[in-house]
Design a protein around this motif. Structure first.
Motif, PDB file in Angstrom:
ATOM      1  N   LEU A   1       0.834  -1.205   0.000  1.00 36.43           N
ATOM      2  CA  LEU A   1       0.000   0.000   0.000  1.00 36.43           C
ATOM      3  C   LEU A   1       0.867   1.254   0.000  1.00 36.43           C
ATOM      4  O   LEU A   1       0.609   2.205  -0.745  1.00 36.43           O
ATOM      5  CB  LEU A   1      -0.923  -0.015   1.222  1.00 36.43           C
ATOM      6  CG  LEU A   1      -1.819   1.217   1.424  1.00 36.43           C
ATOM      7  CD1 LEU A   1      -2.695   1.460   0.205  1.00 36.43           C
ATOM      8  CD2 LEU A   1      -2.669   1.053   2.674  1.00 36.43           C
ATOM      9  N   GLN A   2       1.916   1.252   0.817  1.00 39.34           N
ATOM     10  CA  GLN A   2       2.822   2.404   0.855  1.00 39.34           C
ATOM     11  C   GLN A   2       3.495   2.619  -0.499  1.00 39.34           C
ATOM     12  O   GLN A   2       3.647   3.760  -0.950  1.00 39.34           O
ATOM     13  CB  GLN A   2       3.879   2.195   1.951  1.00 39.34           C
ATOM     14  CG  GLN A   2       3.329   2.315   3.358  1.00 39.34           C
ATOM     15  CD  GLN A   2       4.375   1.962   4.405  1.00 39.34           C
ATOM     16  OE1 GLN A   2       5.241   1.103   4.180  1.00 39.34           O
ATOM     17  NE2 GLN A   2       4.310   2.602   5.551  1.00 39.34           N
ATOM     18  N   LEU A   3       3.893   1.529  -1.149  1.00 43.91           N
ATOM     19  CA  LEU A   3       4.506   1.650  -2.473  1.00 43.91           C
ATOM     20  C   LEU A   3       3.528   2.261  -3.474  1.00 43.91           C
ATOM     21  O   LEU A   3       3.909   3.097  -4.303  1.00 43.91           O
ATOM     22  CB  LEU A   3       4.976   0.289  -2.980  1.00 43.91           C
ATOM     23  CG  LEU A   3       6.172  -0.348  -2.275  1.00 43.91           C
ATOM     24  CD1 LEU A   3       6.512  -1.684  -2.909  1.00 43.91           C
ATOM     25  CD2 LEU A   3       7.388   0.580  -2.315  1.00 43.91           C
ATOM     26  N   SER A   4       2.273   1.850  -3.396  1.00 42.15           N
ATOM     27  CA  SER A   4       1.275   2.370  -4.339  1.00 42.15           C
ATOM     28  C   SER A   4       1.009   3.849  -4.118  1.00 42.15           C
ATOM     29  O   SER A   4       0.549   4.544  -5.030  1.00 42.15           O
ATOM     30  CB  SER A   4      -0.028   1.576  -4.224  1.00 42.15           C
ATOM     31  OG  SER A   4      -0.718   1.883  -3.030  1.00 42.15           O
ATOM     32  N   LEU A   5       1.308   4.347  -2.907  1.00 40.81           N
ATOM     33  CA  LEU A   5       1.068   5.752  -2.584  1.00 40.81           C
ATOM     34  C   LEU A   5       2.277   6.644  -2.864  1.00 40.81           C
ATOM     35  O   LEU A   5       2.182   7.866  -2.713  1.00 40.81           O
ATOM     36  CB  LEU A   5       0.675   5.895  -1.101  1.00 40.81           C
ATOM     37  CG  LEU A   5      -0.656   5.255  -0.703  1.00 40.81           C
ATOM     38  CD1 LEU A   5      -0.846   5.322   0.807  1.00 40.81           C
ATOM     39  CD2 LEU A   5      -1.816   5.935  -1.408  1.00 40.81           C
ATOM     40  N   LEU A   6       3.389   6.035  -3.262  1.00 40.45           N
ATOM     41  CA  LEU A   6       4.570   6.840  -3.571  1.00 40.45           C
ATOM     42  C   LEU A   6       4.283   7.768  -4.747  1.00 40.45           C
ATOM     43  O   LEU A   6       3.543   7.402  -5.667  1.00 40.45           O
ATOM     44  CB  LEU A   6       5.758   5.948  -3.924  1.00 40.45           C
ATOM     45  CG  LEU A   6       6.420   5.192  -2.773  1.00 40.45           C
ATOM     46  CD1 LEU A   6       7.516   4.278  -3.317  1.00 40.45           C
ATOM     47  CD2 LEU A   6       6.995   6.155  -1.742  1.00 40.45           C
ATOM     48  N   PRO A   7       4.868   8.970  -4.738  1.00 40.82           N
ATOM     49  CA  PRO A   7       4.681   9.871  -5.884  1.00 40.82           C
ATOM     50  C   PRO A   7       5.186   9.233  -7.159  1.00 40.82           C
ATOM     51  O   PRO A   7       6.275   8.654  -7.197  1.00 40.82           O
ATOM     52  CB  PRO A   7       5.510  11.107  -5.505  1.00 40.82           C
ATOM     53  CG  PRO A   7       6.438  10.649  -4.420  1.00 40.82           C
ATOM     54  CD  PRO A   7       5.725   9.554  -3.700  1.00 40.82           C
ATOM     55  N   LYS A   8       4.395   9.300  -8.200  1.00 40.43           N
ATOM     56  CA  LYS A   8       4.734   8.657  -9.469  1.00 40.43           C
ATOM     57  C   LYS A   8       5.489   9.627 -10.380  1.00 40.43           C
ATOM     58  O   LYS A   8       5.205  10.821 -10.404  1.00 40.43           O
ATOM     59  CB  LYS A   8       3.456   8.195 -10.184  1.00 40.43           C
ATOM     60  CG  LYS A   8       2.629   7.187  -9.395  1.00 40.43           C
ATOM     61  CD  LYS A   8       3.343   5.850  -9.247  1.00 40.43           C
ATOM     62  CE  LYS A   8       2.431   4.788  -8.652  1.00 40.43           C
ATOM     63  NZ  LYS A   8       1.988   5.078  -7.283  1.00 40.43           N
ATOM     64  N   ASP A   9       6.467   9.080 -11.084  1.00 36.99           N
ATOM     65  CA  ASP A   9       7.120   9.835 -12.146  1.00 36.99           C
ATOM     66  C   ASP A   9       6.163   9.827 -13.338  1.00 36.99           C
ATOM     67  O   ASP A   9       5.859   8.771 -13.891  1.00 36.99           O
ATOM     68  CB  ASP A   9       8.444   9.169 -12.525  1.00 36.99           C
ATOM     69  CG  ASP A   9       9.247   9.968 -13.538  1.00 36.99           C
ATOM     70  OD1 ASP A   9       8.636  10.806 -14.249  1.00 36.99           O
ATOM     71  OD2 ASP A   9      10.464   9.761 -13.627  1.00 36.99           O
ATOM     72  N   LYS A  10       5.676  11.000 -13.708  1.00 31.86           N
ATOM     73  CA  LYS A  10       4.677  11.077 -14.772  1.00 31.86           C
ATOM     74  C   LYS A  10       5.191  10.548 -16.103  1.00 31.86           C
ATOM     75  O   LYS A  10       4.404  10.239 -16.996  1.00 31.86           O
ATOM     76  CB  LYS A  10       4.203  12.524 -14.930  1.00 31.86           C
ATOM     77  CG  LYS A  10       3.430  13.045 -13.726  1.00 31.86           C
ATOM     78  CD  LYS A  10       2.980  14.476 -13.932  1.00 31.86           C
ATOM     79  CE  LYS A  10       2.204  14.984 -12.717  1.00 31.86           C
ATOM     80  NZ  LYS A  10       1.768  16.395 -12.886  1.00 31.86           N
ATOM     81  N   ALA A  11       6.502  10.440 -16.222  1.00 32.59           N
ATOM     82  CA  ALA A  11       7.082   9.969 -17.486  1.00 32.59           C
ATOM     83  C   ALA A  11       7.222   8.451 -17.548  1.00 32.59           C
ATOM     84  O   ALA A  11       7.575   7.909 -18.589  1.00 32.59           O
ATOM     85  CB  ALA A  11       8.449  10.614 -17.705  1.00 32.59           C
ATOM     86  N   ASP A  12       6.946   7.746 -16.448  1.00 34.13           N
ATOM     87  CA  ASP A  12       7.216   6.310 -16.389  1.00 34.13           C
ATOM     88  C   ASP A  12       6.551   5.518 -17.507  1.00 34.13           C
ATOM     89  O   ASP A  12       7.124   4.563 -18.025  1.00 34.13           O
ATOM     90  CB  ASP A  12       6.774   5.748 -15.033  1.00 34.13           C
ATOM     91  CG  ASP A  12       7.868   5.871 -13.973  1.00 34.13           C
ATOM     92  OD1 ASP A  12       8.988   6.287 -14.333  1.00 34.13           O
ATOM     93  OD2 ASP A  12       7.596   5.561 -12.805  1.00 34.13           O
ATOM     94  N   ALA A  13       5.334   5.884 -17.858  1.00 35.23           N
ATOM     95  CA  ALA A  13       4.588   5.101 -18.851  1.00 35.23           C
ATOM     96  C   ALA A  13       4.943   5.477 -20.292  1.00 35.23           C
ATOM     97  O   ALA A  13       4.419   4.876 -21.227  1.00 35.23           O
ATOM     98  CB  ALA A  13       3.088   5.283 -18.625  1.00 35.23           C
ATOM     99  N   ARG A  14       5.820   6.442 -20.461  1.00 36.77           N
ATOM    100  CA  ARG A  14       6.103   6.944 -21.810  1.00 36.77           C
ATOM    101  C   ARG A  14       7.097   6.072 -22.573  1.00 36.77           C
ATOM    102  O   ARG A  14       7.907   5.359 -21.984  1.00 36.77           O
ATOM    103  CB  ARG A  14       6.664   8.362 -21.728  1.00 36.77           C
ATOM    104  CG  ARG A  14       5.668   9.369 -21.199  1.00 36.77           C
ATOM    105  CD  ARG A  14       6.153  10.768 -21.436  1.00 36.77           C
ATOM    106  NE  ARG A  14       5.158  11.741 -20.995  1.00 36.77           N
ATOM    107  CZ  ARG A  14       5.191  13.029 -21.288  1.00 36.77           C
ATOM    108  NH1 ARG A  14       6.174  13.504 -22.031  1.00 36.77           N
ATOM    109  NH2 ARG A  14       4.257  13.846 -20.852  1.00 36.77           N
TER     110      ARG A  14
END
Length: 351
Positions: free
Chosen positions: A91-104
């Motif tokens: 759960l904590q991992l899922s709440l970490l701020p995401k790099d918006k570029a990850d899916a690119r």
């Protein structure tokens, strides 16, 4: 422990997004809502799984007071308690701020460093390593620009990689890759040390970077190659210079129109990367990120061929499976780098 009010905010936001899409938002709005909904869904699933585990544990503890249910509860409680730390961690991992570029998609650039012909040959080996990794993951790997040496090495290569979570998997590859081996050009059997630089940039979209045509100088020219299968014989090569930053990109395909298109794509990506680095530098001046810093001058990895060893210096990881790694077996390395980065982010959140 994750604050309960934080979890409730996430669930309420998710419910709002569901309702808004069901009501039928306008075109642009529905796309934005759908993207946020898609990003939030796996987080909500982790929240729900965690809450269910907590509720099941609470229910089992209540059952201890019931003589008819006590034995069953005593069997269930240890398993539930054992599962709780991992559920909370996920759960904590899922709440970490995401790099918006990850899916690119990503632009991959490889260039030889110190070591002359051997460095150029190693650059070619790295190119094939990433090609095989991309193939294993079902990604599309397209070479946009390649300059080869007479011995079959690489002076420079730029590739476009498209697929699921490309940048998320490859972003830790940026830096200096060092090789220790006996070069094919060495008759005395001595081990040489050479290097190549790798840069992985998230592909920019048109909305990310607005380029003023007045800031560009576009030159067409005849390109020249070193021979071999990748020799360039076209008169339609394009070089674009972005005057404010001095960034220069070239493309040497057969079509001048395609060359302009490729060069602009790479230029947007490089300018986007410069902006990401600037923002990240401002955000993190007080700390240096060990993994994924994007520092192209940092020596990140050594490939020792005589010992069959690969060492990643950022996380002190050593693997004796160099043959498999050069064949594109990179998941163990990338998974370890990802886990280390996540651990750092969790530690920072806990400060």
């Amino acid at each position: 422990m994750v604050p309960e009010d934080r979890l409730e905010q996430i669930l309420q936001r998710f419910q709002y997004l569901e309702a808004a899409m069901a009501d039928g938002a306008s075109g642009g709005d529905i796309a934005t809502l759908a993207k946020e909904y898609s990003d939030l869904k796996p987080v909500v699933e982790q929240v729900q799984a965690y809450r269910k585990l907590v509720a099941d544990l609470a229910e089992a503890e209540v059952m201890l007071a019931d003589p008819d249910m006590k034995e069953l509860a005593e069997e269930e409680i240890p398993a539930l308690k054992a599962a709780l730390p991992e559920a909370e961690h996920q759960l904590q991992l899922s709440l970490l701020p995401k790099d918006k570029a990850d899916a690119r998609p990503a632009i991959l650039e490889i260039r030889p460093g110190t070591g002359g012909d051997e460095a150029a040959l190693f650059a070619g080996d790295l190119l094939r390593m990433y090609q095989r990794y991309a193939e294993a993951r079902g990604w599309k790997f397209e070479i946009l620009e390649e300059q080869a040496t007479e011995l079959g090495g690489i002076k420079e290569v730029v590739a476009h990689i498209k697929g699921e979570n490309v940048f998320a998997r490859l972003k830790y590859e940026s830096g200096v890759h060092r090789v220790q081996r006996v070069p094919v050009t060495e008759s005395g059997g001595r081990i040489h040390t050479s290097a190549a630089t790798v840069a992985v940039l998230p592909e920019a979209e048109d909305v990310d970077i607005k380029i003023d045509a007045n800031d560009l100088r576009i030159d067409t020219m005849r390109s020249s190659g070193a021979g071999g299968q990748h020799v360039n014989t076209t008169d339609s090569a394009v070089r674009i210079t972005h005057l404010p930053t001095g960034t220069v990109v070239t493309s040497s395909e057969k079509s001048q129109h395609r060359n302009r298109e490729i060069a602009m794509q790479v230029l947007r990506t490089r300018l986007y990367d410069l902006e990401r680095q600037r923002i990240d530098s401002e955000r993190s001046e007080s700390r240096a990120s060990q993994v994924g810093s994007g520092d192209r001058s940092e020596r990140i990895r050594t490939y020792n061929f005589p010992q069959g060893r690969m060492s990643d210096h950022r996380i002190n990881l050593t693997l004796y499976k160099l043959d498999q790694i050069m064949q594109g077996d990179l998941d163990e390395i990338i998974d370890a780098l990802t886990a280390d980065d996540q651990a750092r982010l969790l530690a920072e959140l806990g400060q």
